[in-house]
Scaffold this motif. Structure first.
Motif, mmCIF file in Angstrom:
data_model
loop_
_atom_site.group_PDB
_atom_site.id
_atom_site.type_symbol
_atom_site.label_atom_id
_atom_site.label_comp_id
_atom_site.label_asym_id
_atom_site.label_seq_id
_atom_site.Cartn_x
_atom_site.Cartn_y
_atom_site.Cartn_z
ATOM 1 N N UNK A 96 0.819 -1.232 0.000
ATOM 2 C CA UNK A 96 0.000 0.000 0.000
ATOM 3 C C UNK A 96 0.843 1.268 0.000
ATOM 4 N N UNK A 97 0.598 2.183 -0.942
ATOM 5 C CA UNK A 97 1.299 3.480 -0.892
ATOM 6 C C UNK A 97 0.963 4.242 0.382
ATOM 7 N N UNK A 98 -0.268 4.055 0.895
ATOM 8 C CA UNK A 98 -0.711 4.728 2.117
ATOM 9 C C UNK A 98 -1.690 3.821 2.840
ATOM 10 N N UNK A 99 -1.349 3.415 4.055
ATOM 11 C CA UNK A 99 -2.249 2.567 4.847
ATOM 12 C C UNK A 99 -3.552 3.297 5.115
ATOM 13 N N UNK A 100 -3.477 4.615 5.327
ATOM 14 C CA UNK A 100 -4.666 5.387 5.625
ATOM 15 C C UNK A 100 -5.646 5.481 4.460
ATOM 16 N N UNK A 101 -5.219 5.101 3.248
ATOM 17 C CA UNK A 101 -6.098 5.175 2.072
ATOM 18 C C UNK A 101 -6.738 3.829 1.737
ATOM 19 N N UNK A 102 -6.707 2.881 2.676
ATOM 20 C CA UNK A 102 -7.219 1.538 2.409
ATOM 21 C C UNK A 102 -8.681 1.572 1.964
ATOM 22 N N UNK A 103 -9.488 2.422 2.596
ATOM 23 C CA UNK A 103 -10.906 2.494 2.224
ATOM 24 C C UNK A 103 -11.065 2.983 0.780
ATOM 25 N N UNK A 104 -10.193 3.875 0.357
ATOM 26 C CA UNK A 104 -10.250 4.372 -1.025
ATOM 27 C C UNK A 104 -9.941 3.233 -2.002
ATOM 28 N N UNK A 105 -8.910 2.439 -1.671
ATOM 29 C CA UNK A 105 -8.563 1.305 -2.529
ATOM 30 C C UNK A 105 -9.685 0.268 -2.535
ATOM 31 N N UNK A 106 -10.311 0.074 -1.367
ATOM 32 C CA UNK A 106 -11.412 -0.897 -1.281
ATOM 33 C C UNK A 106 -12.588 -0.467 -2.149
ATOM 34 N N UNK A 107 -12.813 0.829 -2.227
ATOM 35 C CA UNK A 107 -13.892 1.334 -3.074
ATOM 36 C C UNK A 107 -13.609 1.016 -4.544
ATOM 37 N N UNK A 108 -12.337 1.074 -4.956
ATOM 38 C CA UNK A 108 -11.979 0.693 -6.333
ATOM 39 C C UNK A 108 -12.315 -0.776 -6.571
ATOM 40 N N UNK A 109 -11.941 -1.629 -5.616
ATOM 41 C CA UNK A 109 -12.217 -3.070 -5.747
ATOM 42 C C UNK A 109 -13.715 -3.318 -5.820
ATOM 43 N N UNK A 110 -14.471 -2.659 -4.942
ATOM 44 C CA UNK A 110 -15.923 -2.845 -4.912
ATOM 45 C C UNK A 110 -16.559 -2.430 -6.231
ATOM 46 N N UNK A 111 -16.083 -1.308 -6.790
ATOM 47 C CA UNK A 111 -16.624 -0.830 -8.059
ATOM 48 C C UNK A 111 -16.309 -1.800 -9.191
ATOM 49 N N UNK A 112 -15.078 -2.307 -9.227
ATOM 50 C CA UNK A 112 -14.700 -3.256 -10.277
ATOM 51 C C UNK A 112 -15.507 -4.544 -10.157
ATOM 52 N N UNK A 113 -15.718 -5.007 -8.920
ATOM 53 C CA UNK A 113 -16.498 -6.233 -8.717
ATOM 54 C C UNK A 113 -17.935 -6.047 -9.200
ATOM 55 N N UNK A 114 -18.518 -4.858 -8.937
ATOM 56 C CA UNK A 114 -19.876 -4.578 -9.406
ATOM 57 C C UNK A 114 -19.932 -4.574 -10.930
ATOM 58 N N UNK A 115 -18.917 -4.002 -11.563
ATOM 59 C CA UNK A 115 -18.875 -3.991 -13.031
ATOM 60 C C UNK A 115 -18.755 -5.407 -13.585
ATOM 61 N N UNK A 116 -17.982 -6.253 -12.900
ATOM 62 C CA UNK A 116 -17.852 -7.642 -13.365
ATOM 63 C C UNK A 116 -19.197 -8.362 -13.296
ATOM 64 N N UNK A 117 -19.923 -8.152 -12.195
ATOM 65 C CA UNK A 117 -21.218 -8.816 -12.073
ATOM 66 C C UNK A 117 -22.211 -8.304 -13.117
ATOM 67 N N UNK A 118 -22.196 -6.990 -13.370
ATOM 68 C CA UNK A 118 -23.078 -6.443 -14.405
ATOM 69 C C UNK A 118 -22.691 -6.981 -15.778
ATOM 70 N N UNK A 119 -21.401 -7.132 -15.999
ATOM 71 C CA UNK A 119 -20.911 -7.690 -17.265
ATOM 72 C C UNK A 119 -21.406 -9.123 -17.435
ATOM 73 N N UNK A 120 -21.296 -9.907 -16.370
ATOM 74 C CA UNK A 120 -21.745 -11.302 -16.439
ATOM 75 C C UNK A 120 -23.249 -11.382 -16.670
ATOM 76 N N UNK A 121 -24.017 -10.465 -16.042
ATOM 77 C CA UNK A 121 -25.459 -10.455 -16.253
ATOM 78 C C UNK A 121 -25.794 -10.134 -17.713
ATOM 79 N N UNK A 122 -25.039 -9.193 -18.264
ATOM 80 C CA UNK A 122 -25.270 -8.849 -19.673
ATOM 81 C C UNK A 122 -24.975 -10.016 -20.598
ATOM 82 N N UNK A 123 -23.877 -10.747 -20.321
ATOM 83 C CA UNK A 123 -23.527 -11.910 -21.160
ATOM 84 C C UNK A 123 -24.619 -12.967 -21.058
ATOM 85 N N UNK A 124 -25.131 -13.208 -19.829
ATOM 86 C CA UNK A 124 -26.197 -14.208 -19.672
ATOM 87 C C UNK A 124 -27.463 -13.776 -20.409
ATOM 88 N N UNK A 125 -27.759 -12.479 -20.387
ATOM 89 C CA UNK A 125 -28.954 -11.985 -21.073
ATOM 90 C C UNK A 125 -28.844 -12.208 -22.577
#
Length: 492
Positions: A96-125
């Motif tokens: 981590x470049x900054x331990x205090x920014x962990x929540x910011x990095x987690x928000x990036x992960x959460x956003x990417x995970x949501x995009x992956x799930x939406x992508x998978x839903x689109x492929x199934x549709x």
């Protein structure tokens, strides 16, 4: 070879995943914050999901979450080789470049995970729509169900971000430290309140650093009081000596001896020179410095060296964010700062105000306590004004600097208890006000300050009070205060 198709790669950010896992190995508070935002399925790399489960398992049993402990658990589970080995786990710790920014990095992960799930839903549709005999209503219903589930999931995972600093009203008034003892002073008159920054302001040479050093040494247990006010102990102080570190060292050397070496080595860390970045550019830097050096107190000497510019409101707000992030992590902050240049024609005895502090108003607005020292450079006699108070106002205090020894004391000629001890017949409130101001008929403000000072001495056992007699045709008699016999004996 056909060109690489970026859309074939599901959305993810490996660097952010590594940063979050590494930050969580640095402390339990980071884990407690991040686990409200992410679960193991949010990590794109399966190895990262496995490491995250191991970290949570360790935290759930109140066990260490450092790389050694996490690697040991993964080894016992038979997963250590699947995640990249012990070396990779240790690599994450420094990611981590900054331990205090962990929540910011987690928000990036959460956003990417949501995009992956939406992508998978689109492929199934799309796949369902291509099946023989596909029913549009059935496909539409399935899409709506999946979208609703994804929305609920997003809201649930977002609770950590939306309620990270949310507590109920009772906990707010009972558990946030409002009833804690001050770091310097008393509950009635606090010079430095716990959880709020202290700013000491003045022109060059009036003794800001001298006074600050005495408070720091008291925090380290080398002194009991400063200006007759108690100082709470600190575990470790980090001194950011950015403004003329050699002069700061010489000033502190006047107050310490070889007998203090062990305490200074163990409990005082000094940063010499400029920071890696200004605090307005990296708001997490202050908290990270405290964590890196295990400090519960940081001294900024001085503010002009910590911020890009002090007159820009936006940068002042950014600095305040840095200040508050450190305070939320349990770090107490003292700041040394400069005043504005005096306007031509301004009387020397004019009482200072917050607008005489240099820079944006947001610099002082975010401070808990502001002490302003007035006087001439090198003058042994100066005055301390309390411009912003956590509780009751202190002073003005007339101080005497002993520059050779690096000490500061109240001017005994104006110290209320000294004046009271010197009056065998006691003092009325007006008597004390007249003695302190040198005026036969002191103003109302001076009388009220004298009254508060005498009543405070009564509450602390330093004085007794004989009630007066109401006036009439024969006149009245003011209440009189006397130094307590116990105090007189103690100082004799």
């Amino acid at each position: 070879m056909p060109p690489h198709d970026e859309t074939a790669q599901p959305p993810h950010d490996t660097d952010a995943e590594q940063a979050v896992l590494g930050a969580c190995m640095h402390g339990d508070t980071v884990i407690d914050e991040i686990r409200q935002m992410l679960d193991d399925g949010d990590f794109y790399r399966p190895a990262h999901g496995t490491i995250w489960r191991a970290i949570l398992a360790q935290r759930g049993e109140d066990k260490p979450t450092d790389p050694i402990a996490v690697s040991d658990l993964l080894r016992r589970q038979g997963d250590i080789n699947r995640v990249g080995g012990v070396a990779y786990v240790h690599q994450l710790y420094g990611a981590p470049p900054s331990v205090g920014s962990a929540a910011y990095y987690a928000e990036i992960i959460r956003s990417k995970a949501s995009l992956r799930r939406l992508r998978e839903q689109g492929i199934r549709t799309v796949q369902r729509s291509l099946e023989p005999g596909a029913d549009p209503d059935e496909i539409r219903s399935g899409v709506e169900t999946e979208i609703r589930a994804e929305r609920e999931r997003a809201l649930a995972s977002d609770c950590g971000r939306l309620s990270r600093y949310l507590i109920d009203g009772w906990r707010f008034v009972s558990e946030t430290g409002a009833d804690r003892e001050p770091l310097w002073g008393t509950r009635e008159k606090s010079a430095w309140a716990s959880g709020e920054s202290l700013m000491i302001v003045g022109a060059p040479g009036v003794g800001k650093t001298t006074l600050a050093h005495q408070v720091i040494l008291a925090r380290l247990g080398l002194e009991d009081t400063v200006l007759d006010m108690p100082v709470a102990p600190s575990k470790r102080v980090l001194y950011l000596a950015m403004d003329r570190p050699m002069q700061i060292a010489k000033a502190m050397a006047r107050r310490v001896s070889v007998a203090d070496a062990a305490i200074l080595r163990e409990r005082l860390a000094v940063w010499q020179g400029p920071l890696p970045a200004t605090l307005d550019k990296e708001p997490d830097l202050l908290a990270d410095l405290a964590a890196a050096h295990q400090a519960d107190t940081i001294v900024i000497d001085s503010l002009k060296d910590a911020v890009s510019t002090l007159v820009d409101d936006a940068l002042a707000v950014a600095f305040h964010n840095a200040r508050m992030r450190a305070i939320r992590n349990g770090v107490e902050i003292m700041e040394l700062h400069h005043q504005r240049k005096a306007q031509d024609g301004t009387p020397r005895d004019t009482r200072p105000a917050l607008d005489r502090v240099y820079g944006s108003t947001w610099i002082t607005s975010g401070a808990g306590s502001v002490l302003f020292i007035t006087g001439e450079a090198g003058d042994p006699a100066v005055t301390l004004h309390h411009l912003k108070t956590p509780t009751g106002e202190i002073g003005p205090l007339h101080l005497i600097h002993d520059h050779a020894r690096g000490t500061t004391a109240l001017d005994p000629a104006l110290d209320p208890i000294t004046i009271l001890r010197a009056a065998p017949g006691g003092l009325s409130v007006r008597d004390l006000a007249a003695a302190q101001t040198g005026e036969i008929n002191p103003g109302r403000a001076a009388v009220e300050k004298a009254r508060r000072a005498l009543d405070s001495m009564v509450r602390t056992g330093l004085a007794t009070k004989a009630e007066g007699i109401a006036g009439g045709t024969g006149g009245g008699q003011q209440a009189r205060y006397h130094a307590s016999a116990r105090h007189i004996t103690a100082v004799s």
